[in-house]
Scaffold this active site. Structure first.
Site, short mmCIF file in Angstrom:
data_model
loop_
_atom_site.label_atom_id
_atom_site.label_comp_id
_atom_site.label_asym_id
_atom_site.label_seq_id
_atom_site.Cartn_x
_atom_site.Cartn_y
_atom_site.Cartn_z
N GLY A 10 39.20 -31.47 -28.29
CA GLY A 10 39.47 -32.75 -28.94
C GLY A 10 39.62 -32.57 -30.44
O GLY A 10 39.22 -31.54 -30.98
N ASP B 193 31.10 -32.31 -22.61
CA ASP B 193 31.45 -33.63 -22.09
C ASP B 193 32.71 -33.59 -21.23
O ASP B 193 32.90 -32.64 -20.47
CB ASP B 193 31.56 -34.64 -23.24
N GLU C 141 30.30 -26.61 -26.80
CA GLU C 141 29.81 -27.77 -27.56
C GLU C 141 28.38 -27.65 -28.09
O GLU C 141 28.07 -28.22 -29.14
CB GLU C 141 29.92 -29.04 -26.70
#
Length: 388
Positions: free
Chosen positions: A100, A179, A171
């Protein structure tokens, strides 16, 4: 598009540094302007709807405007009787999608901008659309596939890895958690391999993705254009017809066929050491084991955000028996806890901005991360909960 940035500099050797910088900035500004419309390409080709992530300089990192283009098109193709399968891929040869757009989320979260809510909410809605897609969904995960890129692929029917694929859920190193449905797919991998990947951020390459159960097929990178053509040329294909084409390419691929799975020799240790129900116990297991492998994992885990580690272990343990929808609802709560916390911003600073690789986590130890605090991260957001 114009030449790549490095080229601009080389072609202008005699310019004063300030002018050179101005030209580069102007070039970046132009490419920013012309790129925004084409950050993602959506085309109907033959029997297929083809989604191409087109931010090669950013390793096809997923931003909100891309999500807002992909989601409605995916839903339209799903309903369209003339579209029989969906193909998703990335441009540039280096990445499928490296994650992301973390920088944009960080900037938004710091000032309480809505993007910090909208990005995660809409990304997870898209992840769910991939996971529930009624048409065969083929992700060509050639190159770097991390974080958000995993969310766009792993929940679909077919994931085709190549010798250039590099997978990770890194992460915990930036104060976040794995996620995009990580709480669903990671605990469902064989043994405790998902827990290991989630907590350590270990990277899998090439054929190992298929051996771990993350990819369904393995095909040479240079064969992907031909594979794509064969898929698009199918006449009103069923899911079985799509699988047949993928299987035939997979069977013909001989690269690394004899190679042992990278974690094979450690699987017994991974399954026993990572089966504990608390982070403290996992740490104790690793210390007591004392083998070079265990001590290496200990060293890695000690660098991660203690808050992220506790959040992640609980996320996977709970997600193991939840639906994808319930997992994504849980993960949205966790995302908002991270946005209002400390470690995410500190992790991004240390790893992506200042790049000193020395994050100062708060709390700094696992013992200081209380069960009450972890519980609070999992609590319902009431009207603000993600609804799927």
């Amino acid at each position: 598009m114009g030449p790549p940035m490095g080229l601009v500099v080389r072609q202008l050797p005699r310019l004063k540094p300030f002018n050179r910088l101005q030209i580069i900035l102007q070039h970046l500004n132009m490419s920013k302007h012309t790129d925004s419309a084409a950050e993602v390409l959506l085309e109907k080709r033959g029997c297929a709807g083809v989604i191409t992530m087109n931010r090669p300089k950013a390793l096809n990192a997923l931003n909100l405007s891309m999500i807002r283009q992909i989601y409605p098109q995916l839903k339209t193709w799903e309903r369209d009787p003339e579209t029989f399968l969906i193909i998703i891929k990335g441009t540039g040869g280096k990445a499928f999608c490296a994650g992301g757009d973390i920088r944009a989320i960080t900037d938004a979260g710091k000032v309480g901008d809505r993007l910090a809510q909208d990005f995660f909410r809409e990304e997870y809605i898209l992840n769910n659309a991939v996971g529930t897609c009624q048409k065969p969904y083929v992700a060509l995960i050639d190159g770097i596939t991390m974080g958000g890129g995993v969310g766009l692929s792993v929940h679909g029917h077919f994931r085709v890895a190549t010798e250039k694929t590099l997978f990770a859920m890194p992460e915990t190193a930036i104060g976040l958690f794995p996620d995009v449905g990580g709480g669903y797919f990671l605990p469902r991998l064989s043994g405790k391999i998902g827990y290991y990947l989630a907590l350590t951020g270990f990277r899998l390459k090439g054929r190992d993705l298929q051996k771990a159960g993350i990819a369904t097929h393995f095909v040479e990178s240079e064969k992907l254009p031909a594979l794509e053509e064969d898929l698009m040329a199918l006449k009103s294909p069923s899911k079985e017809n799509v699988a047949d084409v993928l299987n035939s390419y997979h069977m013909k691929c001989k690269i690394d066929q004899e190679k042992q799975f990278v974690l094979d020799e450690h699987m017994d240790k991974i399954n026993s050491l990572f089966s504990a129900n608390s982070m403290e116990k996992i740490i104790q297991n690793l210390k007591q084991d004392g083998s070079p492998f265990a001590l290496k994992q200990l060293e890695t885990i000690n660098k991660m955000s203690p808050t992220s580690l506790k959040m992640t272990l609980r996320q996977l343990r709970e997600g193991a028996s939840m639906t994808l929808q319930d997992v994504l609802t849980m993960e949205y709560r966790l995302s908002q806890a991270c946005m209002s916390g400390h470690d995410f911003y500190e992790g991004v600073r240390a790893v992506l901005i200042d790049k000193d690789q020395v994050p100062k986590w708060k709390p700094a130890t696992l013992e200081e991360v209380t069960d009450e605090f972890v519980d609070s991260c999992f609590k319902s957001l009431g009207n603000s909960d993600l609804k799927l």
